[in-house]
Motif scaffolding. Sequence first.
Motif, PDB file in Angstrom:
ATOM      1  N   GLN A  36       0.826  -1.209   0.000  1.00  0.00           N
ATOM      2  CA  GLN A  36       0.000   0.000   0.000  1.00  0.00           C
ATOM      3  C   GLN A  36       0.863   1.262   0.000  1.00  0.00           C
ATOM      4  N   THR A  37       2.000   1.211   0.676  1.00  0.00           N
ATOM      5  CA  THR A  37       2.914   2.355   0.674  1.00  0.00           C
ATOM      6  C   THR A  37       3.440   2.609  -0.728  1.00  0.00           C
ATOM      7  N   VAL A  38       3.837   1.556  -1.423  1.00  0.00           N
ATOM      8  CA  VAL A  38       4.320   1.700  -2.804  1.00  0.00           C
ATOM      9  C   VAL A  38       3.215   2.282  -3.681  1.00  0.00           C
ATOM     10  N   ILE A  39       2.009   1.773  -3.537  1.00  0.00           N
ATOM     11  CA  ILE A  39       0.875   2.290  -4.314  1.00  0.00           C
ATOM     12  C   ILE A  39       0.665   3.772  -4.037  1.00  0.00           C
ATOM     13  N   SER A  40       0.686   4.150  -2.773  1.00  0.00           N
ATOM     14  CA  SER A  40       0.459   5.550  -2.392  1.00  0.00           C
ATOM     15  C   SER A  40       1.544   6.471  -2.938  1.00  0.00           C
ATOM     16  N   ILE A  41       2.788   6.013  -2.913  1.00  0.00           N
ATOM     17  CA  ILE A  41       3.873   6.823  -3.468  1.00  0.00           C
ATOM     18  C   ILE A  41       3.693   6.965  -4.974  1.00  0.00           C
ATOM     19  N   GLU A  42       3.414   5.856  -5.659  1.00  0.00           N
ATOM     20  CA  GLU A  42       3.248   5.902  -7.113  1.00  0.00           C
ATOM     21  C   GLU A  42       2.116   6.834  -7.517  1.00  0.00           C
ATOM     22  N   LYS A  43       1.055   6.865  -6.750  1.00  0.00           N
ATOM     23  CA  LYS A  43      -0.087   7.727  -7.075  1.00  0.00           C
ATOM     24  C   LYS A  43       0.125   9.174  -6.658  1.00  0.00           C
ATOM     25  N   GLY A  44       1.233   9.436  -5.943  1.00  0.00           N
ATOM     26  CA  GLY A  44       1.504  10.802  -5.503  1.00  0.00           C
ATOM     27  C   GLY A  44       0.713  11.209  -4.275  1.00  0.00           C
ATOM     28  N   HIS A  45       0.171  10.235  -3.559  1.00  0.00           N
ATOM     29  CA  HIS A  45      -0.618  10.517  -2.362  1.00  0.00           C
ATOM     30  C   HIS A  45       0.245  10.565  -1.106  1.00  0.00           C
ATOM     31  N   PHE A  46       1.500  10.145  -1.230  1.00  0.00           N
ATOM     32  CA  PHE A  46       2.378  10.033  -0.072  1.00  0.00           C
ATOM     33  C   PHE A  46       3.797  10.358  -0.487  1.00  0.00           C
ATOM     34  N   ASP A  47       4.421  11.312   0.219  1.00  0.00           N
ATOM     35  CA  ASP A  47       5.831  11.611   0.018  1.00  0.00           C
ATOM     36  C   ASP A  47       6.601  10.913   1.129  1.00  0.00           C
ATOM     37  N   PRO A  48       7.485   9.994   0.763  1.00  0.00           N
ATOM     38  CA  PRO A  48       8.183   9.218   1.782  1.00  0.00           C
ATOM     39  C   PRO A  48       9.193  10.044   2.566  1.00  0.00           C
ATOM     40  N   ARG A  49       9.534   9.538   3.736  1.00  0.00           N
ATOM     41  CA  ARG A  49      10.604  10.149   4.508  1.00  0.00           C
ATOM     42  C   ARG A  49      11.898  10.020   3.717  1.00  0.00           C
ATOM     43  N   LEU A  50      12.858  10.829   4.100  1.00  0.00           N
ATOM     44  CA  LEU A  50      14.133  10.846   3.401  1.00  0.00           C
ATOM     45  C   LEU A  50      14.808   9.480   3.404  1.00  0.00           C
ATOM     46  N   SER A  51      14.720   8.758   4.506  1.00  0.00           N
ATOM     47  CA  SER A  51      15.369   7.445   4.579  1.00  0.00           C
ATOM     48  C   SER A  51      14.778   6.484   3.545  1.00  0.00           C
ATOM     49  N   LEU A  52      13.461   6.499   3.371  1.00  0.00           N
ATOM     50  CA  LEU A  52      12.836   5.640   2.366  1.00  0.00           C
ATOM     51  C   LEU A  52      13.170   6.128   0.961  1.00  0.00           C
ATOM     52  N   ALA A  53      13.214   7.425   0.773  1.00  0.00           N
ATOM     53  CA  ALA A  53      13.580   7.973  -0.542  1.00  0.00           C
ATOM     54  C   ALA A  53      14.965   7.490  -0.955  1.00  0.00           C
ATOM     55  N   PHE A  54      15.904   7.478  -0.010  1.00  0.00           N
ATOM     56  CA  PHE A  54      17.251   6.998  -0.322  1.00  0.00           C
ATOM     57  C   PHE A  54      17.262   5.494  -0.587  1.00  0.00           C
ATOM     58  N   ARG A  55      16.440   4.734   0.126  1.00  0.00           N
ATOM     59  CA  ARG A  55      16.357   3.287  -0.142  1.00  0.00           C
ATOM     60  C   ARG A  55      15.823   3.037  -1.547  1.00  0.00           C
TER      61      ARG A  55
END
Length: 65
Positions: free
Chosen positions: A28-47
């Motif tokens: 669900q997190t991946v889906i939310s990021i792909e749809k632009g509904h969620f901007d991940p924390r910096l640590s996840l962005a780097f991962r």
Amino acid sequence: MDNRLRVLREDAGLSQAECAEALGVSRQTVISIEKGHFDPRLSLAFRIGRLFSVPVDEVFVPDGH
């Protein structure tokens, strides 16, 4: 913020579930990021960048670019 996660994931031949597992997050997190509904924390962005071997600024771009 726009992102290229879906394109990177599909180019790598990963499903949303496989991508989520590799990142240590829920599908669900991946889906939310792909749809632009969620901007991940910096640590996840780097991962995400490390997973696809690209700099973070090639994954996440300002809106309209």
